[in-house]
Scaffold this active site. Structure first.
Site, short mmCIF file in Angstrom:
data_model
loop_
_atom_site.label_atom_id
_atom_site.label_comp_id
_atom_site.label_asym_id
_atom_site.label_seq_id
_atom_site.Cartn_x
_atom_site.Cartn_y
_atom_site.Cartn_z
N ASP A 202 20.10 46.07 72.61
CA ASP A 202 21.31 44.94 72.92
C ASP A 202 20.74 43.61 73.23
O ASP A 202 19.68 43.39 74.11
CB ASP A 202 22.01 45.47 74.27
CG ASP A 202 22.66 46.95 74.04
OD1 ASP A 202 23.96 46.86 73.37
OD2 ASP A 202 22.16 47.75 74.60
N ASP B 258 13.85 46.71 71.38
CA ASP B 258 14.84 46.57 72.48
C ASP B 258 16.32 46.84 71.50
O ASP B 258 16.03 46.06 70.27
CB ASP B 258 15.10 45.55 73.35
CG ASP B 258 16.38 45.48 74.16
OD1 ASP B 258 16.59 46.77 74.83
OD2 ASP B 258 16.87 44.65 74.12
#
Length: 210
Positions: free
Chosen positions: A10, A8
């Site tokens: 953020d 991922d």
């Protein structure tokens, strides 16, 4: 043990969640809604359409376009000022020699912009964004797509996530999941390994030597 690492973006590799939290709170307050941090935490890991639906349900009558415009301006200014990598991110990206991919709920333009500002764009063979899937996280589709692009079964992919939404997506896809919570604590329901930081998580998963 693994054939690829999926990340991922953020809150996992780059410290954008703190920027989003501060600028989001300011935007809501400027338009008459003192929502508090708990409300903002409920939006973490969600794609923008899902977040918009949650906001409209909680705040009927809100001028969400105006709030988003205010929020986006503040967030973009914060991102333009520079993005710090999360602790251990640089070391982990350089440590294994395995193929790497990003799997994010951010749109394509925003994801590539953040990767460029953070200085890590060249590390990744593929970047799967919100624009690349019909069903975003927590559906398994984003991670299934990333594994397919790499020509691998999901079970051979080790995933690093911060949010419940992202961890659920990766788990449902059949990946091995390391969850490193960022601004929102977690009990690790969807994680195989719940860790305080990326390098500890990598060691727990057997990727790096303890």
């Amino acid at each position: 043990m693994y054939d690829a690492l999926l990340f991922d973006l953020d809150g996992t590799l780059i410290d954008t969640e703190s920027i989003a939290l501060a600028t989001g709170l300011a935007a809501f307050l400027a338009h008459g809604h003192d929502v508090g941090e708990a409300f903002m935490h409920g939006l973490v890991g969600k794609d923008e359409p899902t977040s918009a639906s949650l906001i409209r349900t909680a705040l009927p009558g809100i001028d969400l376009d105006a709030v988003h415009l205010h929020w986006r301006a503040g967030f973009n200014a914060g991102v333009d000022a520079g993005l710090a990598l999360k602790p251990g991110a640089a070391e982990l990206l350089a440590a294994t020699g395995l193929p790497l991919a990003i799997v994010t709920s951010t749109g394509r333009h925003g994801a590539h912009r953040k990767l460029g500002i953070a200085g890590i764009a060249d590390a990744f063979a593929h970047v799967v964004t919100l624009d690349d899937v019909t069903a975003p996280k927590p559906a398994p589709d984003p991670y299934l797509l990333a594994a397919s692009l790499l020509g691998l079964p999901p079970s051979r992919c080790l995933v690093f996530e911060d949010s419940e939404t992202g961890a659920e997506s990766a788990h449902r896809a059949g990946c091995i999941v390391v969850q490193v919570p960022d601004v929102v604590p977690s009990q690790g329901r969807w994680a195989h390994h719940l860790a305080p930081d990326l390098l500890t998580g990598a060691r727990m998963a057997g990727l790096l030597k303890a």
